[in-house]
Design a protein around this motif. Structure first.
Motif, short mmCIF file in Angstrom:
data_model
loop_
_atom_site.label_atom_id
_atom_site.label_comp_id
_atom_site.label_asym_id
_atom_site.label_seq_id
_atom_site.Cartn_x
_atom_site.Cartn_y
_atom_site.Cartn_z
N ALA A 148 5.53 -7.77 6.87
CA ALA A 148 5.41 -9.03 6.14
C ALA A 148 5.11 -8.69 4.68
O ALA A 148 4.31 -7.80 4.40
N PRO A 149 5.76 -9.37 3.73
CA PRO A 149 5.57 -9.03 2.31
C PRO A 149 4.11 -8.92 1.86
O PRO A 149 3.77 -8.01 1.11
N PRO A 150 3.18 -9.79 2.32
CA PRO A 150 1.79 -9.63 1.87
C PRO A 150 1.13 -8.34 2.35
O PRO A 150 0.14 -7.89 1.74
N ASN A 151 1.64 -7.76 3.41
CA ASN A 151 1.04 -6.54 3.97
C ASN A 151 1.71 -5.26 3.49
O ASN A 151 1.27 -4.17 3.84
N LEU A 152 2.79 -5.39 2.70
CA LEU A 152 3.51 -4.22 2.23
C LEU A 152 2.62 -3.40 1.30
O LEU A 152 2.06 -3.91 0.33
N ARG A 153 2.52 -2.10 1.58
CA ARG A 153 1.71 -1.22 0.76
C ARG A 153 2.56 -0.08 0.22
O ARG A 153 3.22 0.63 0.99
N LEU A 154 2.54 0.09 -1.12
CA LEU A 154 3.25 1.15 -1.79
C LEU A 154 2.25 2.16 -2.34
O LEU A 154 1.04 1.92 -2.32
N ARG A 155 2.75 3.26 -2.86
CA ARG A 155 1.88 4.26 -3.47
C ARG A 155 1.47 3.89 -4.89
O ARG A 155 0.58 4.52 -5.45
N SER A 156 2.07 2.87 -5.44
CA SER A 156 1.99 2.61 -6.88
C SER A 156 0.97 1.56 -7.30
O SER A 156 0.94 1.17 -8.46
N HIS A 157 0.12 1.10 -6.40
CA HIS A 157 -0.74 -0.04 -6.71
C HIS A 157 -2.21 0.33 -6.89
O HIS A 157 -3.06 -0.56 -6.97
N ALA A 158 -2.56 1.61 -6.93
CA ALA A 158 -3.95 2.00 -7.12
C ALA A 158 -4.41 1.69 -8.54
O ALA A 158 -3.64 1.82 -9.49
N THR A 159 -5.67 1.28 -8.68
CA THR A 159 -6.24 1.01 -10.00
C THR A 159 -7.62 1.65 -10.10
O THR A 159 -8.31 1.82 -9.08
N PRO A 160 -8.04 2.05 -11.29
CA PRO A 160 -9.35 2.69 -11.46
C PRO A 160 -10.49 1.84 -10.90
O PRO A 160 -10.44 0.61 -10.92
N ALA A 161 -11.50 2.54 -10.39
CA ALA A 161 -12.72 1.98 -9.80
C ALA A 161 -12.56 1.63 -8.32
O ALA A 161 -13.52 1.24 -7.67
N GLU A 162 -11.34 1.77 -7.79
CA GLU A 162 -11.18 1.60 -6.34
C GLU A 162 -11.63 2.88 -5.62
O GLU A 162 -11.58 3.98 -6.18
N TYR A 163 -12.05 2.71 -4.38
CA TYR A 163 -12.35 3.86 -3.54
C TYR A 163 -11.06 4.47 -3.02
O TYR A 163 -10.04 3.79 -2.85
N LEU A 164 -11.10 5.77 -2.71
CA LEU A 164 -10.05 6.43 -1.95
C LEU A 164 -10.63 6.78 -0.58
O LEU A 164 -11.68 7.43 -0.49
N CYS A 165 -9.96 6.33 0.47
CA CYS A 165 -10.47 6.48 1.83
C CYS A 165 -9.43 7.12 2.73
O CYS A 165 -8.21 7.01 2.49
N VAL A 166 -9.89 7.78 3.80
CA VAL A 166 -9.01 8.35 4.81
C VAL A 166 -9.45 7.84 6.17
O VAL A 166 -10.60 7.46 6.38
N THR A 167 -8.50 7.84 7.10
CA THR A 167 -8.75 7.25 8.42
C THR A 167 -9.29 8.22 9.45
O THR A 167 -9.63 7.81 10.57
N ALA A 213 -3.07 0.80 -2.61
CA ALA A 213 -2.03 1.81 -2.42
C ALA A 213 -2.30 2.53 -1.11
O ALA A 213 -3.46 2.69 -0.70
N MET A 214 -1.23 2.99 -0.44
CA MET A 214 -1.42 3.69 0.83
C MET A 214 -0.31 4.70 1.03
O MET A 214 0.82 4.52 0.59
N ILE A 215 -0.65 5.79 1.75
CA ILE A 215 0.28 6.88 2.00
C ILE A 215 -0.20 7.61 3.24
O ILE A 215 -1.39 7.55 3.59
N ASP A 216 0.70 8.26 3.97
CA ASP A 216 0.24 9.06 5.10
C ASP A 216 0.05 10.51 4.66
O ASP A 216 0.64 10.97 3.69
N ILE A 217 -0.84 11.21 5.36
CA ILE A 217 -1.20 12.58 4.97
C ILE A 217 -0.35 13.54 5.79
O ILE A 217 -0.72 13.98 6.87
N SER A 218 0.82 13.86 5.24
CA SER A 218 1.73 14.80 5.90
C SER A 218 1.79 16.14 5.19
O SER A 218 2.20 17.14 5.78
N ASP A 219 1.39 16.18 3.92
CA ASP A 219 1.44 17.43 3.14
C ASP A 219 0.07 17.86 2.63
O ASP A 219 -0.03 18.65 1.70
N GLY A 220 -1.00 17.35 3.22
CA GLY A 220 -2.34 17.69 2.79
C GLY A 220 -2.92 16.64 1.86
O GLY A 220 -2.19 15.94 1.15
N LEU A 221 -4.24 16.53 1.87
CA LEU A 221 -4.91 15.51 1.06
C LEU A 221 -4.57 15.64 -0.42
O LEU A 221 -4.34 14.64 -1.11
N ALA A 222 -4.53 16.86 -0.93
CA ALA A 222 -4.28 17.05 -2.37
C ALA A 222 -2.92 16.50 -2.77
O ALA A 222 -2.80 15.79 -3.79
#
Length: 332
Positions: A148-167, A213-222
């Motif tokens: 659904a368009p509201p749930n679409l997550r790309l890599r390009s939407h991160a902004t400063p002061a947000e947390y970075l989290c892993v599952t 922003a969201m991405i899967d970890i297939s090549d390492g966190l870095a």
């Protein structure tokens, strides 16, 4: 000039993308995300997601280490993980399979049993494919999904002061590979993480409406942090002490002469999710019982991409796993 001379896998992708027409009115996102996004038939309709991933014998699996069922599970999971990273739901898959003529039919049957088990787990239908001849077994899957368009997550939407989290914990697949390569028997946790990994479709639908922003970890966190920063035009600060690492990974590092942090940062194939999220929405995840770990924060681009150690020392974030770099050679 060879591929590793231009910077390896990701530089090659950028180079090829510049030579190909990649714009179309219906293409909302193409090269540069976990899946391509094609607009639905109306503004409120689900978008179509399309991703493809390839597993090549000796590069991504070894038949003397993994059962055919495990290989089939891994082939499906790595593609479903891309759909999950976009906030979507997988639907159909197409399998192209290259085999030597003397391959045992029983081995192929077992491979497809593993794929069928994974398809049932993730709600995917095998809808077609192709077969051909090759010296090394190659499994190429194209996976379709919807979001659904509201749930679409790309890599390009991160902004400063947000947390970075892993599952979930990182480095398990690389640690299992290191033990197998050293002739050691990995414990069940590491063996499963490397030979028959799962993915985080179980939590992606709950995270996507709240994440940026969201991405899967297939090549390492870095590598994945760098991808988000590249696409979003930001920096990042990753706190070493907060990176979740399973005790089995630490023990594998001790036994193989490696550092557990290297497994987490550069190992790859963990298939957890990395995402940016506002502090308020991070609390909402906790309130909903979705367990994630905050590993750092998005910063402005001028601050760079940094690792912060417990003593306060900072170093630049490495690049992660690279299939074509001289140091990132495929496992054998």
């Amino acid at each position: 000039m060879r591929i590793h001379d231009i910077g390896g896998e990701f530089a090659l992708i950028d180079r090829l993308a510049r030579q190909s027409p990649i714009t179309h009115p219906d293409l909302l996102a193409g090269i540069g995300d976990d899946a391509a996004v094609i607009e639905g038939s109306s503004p409120d309709a689900d978008c179509l997601l399309v991703t493809t991933d390839m597993l090549v014998e000796s590069s991504h699996f070894r038949r003397d280490w993994a059962t055919p069922e495990q290989i089939g599970i891994k082939a499906v999971a790595c593609n479903v993980s891309d759909i999950a990273a976009m906030g979507g739901t997988p639907t159909f898959m197409f399998v192209s399979l290259a085999l030597a003529a003397d391959t045992e039919v029983a081995w192929v049957d077992a491979l497809y049993r593993g794929m069928a088990d994974a398809c049932r787990r993730y709600g995917v239908v095998l809808a077609g494919g192709d077969t051909t001849h090759a010296q090394a077994v190659t499994i190429s899957i194209t996976m379709l999904g919807r979001v659904a368009p509201p749930n679409l997550r790309l890599r390009s939407h991160a902004t400063p002061a947000e947390y970075l989290c892993v599952t979930g914990p990182l480095g398990g697949s690389a640690a299992g590979l290191a033990m197998l390569s050293a002739g050691l028997e990995p414990p069940p946790y590491l063996k499963d993480r490397h030979l028959a990994p799962g993915c985080r479709l179980d939590v992606s639908a709950g995270i996507a409406p709240l994440a940026r922003a969201m991405i899967d970890i297939s090549d390492g966190l870095a590598a994945e942090v760098n991808h988000i920063c590249d696409r979003s035009g930001t920096g990042a600060d990753i706190v070493v002490a907060d990176i979740p690492i399973h005790p089995s990974v630490r023990e594998a590092a001790r036994l193989t002469g490696n550092h557990p942090l290297d497994f987490a940062l550069s190992g790859g194939e963990d298939f957890e999710l990395l995402f940016s999220i506002s502090p308020g929405n991070r609390q909402r995840l906790d309130d909903q019982g979705i367990q994630v770990t905050t590993v750092g924060a998005v910063t402005d681009a001028a601050s760079g991409r940094m690792l912060t150690f417990p003593d306060g020392r900072q170093t630049p974030l490495s690049g992660g796993y690279n299939h074509f770099s001289e140091k990132g050679k495929d496992p054998e």
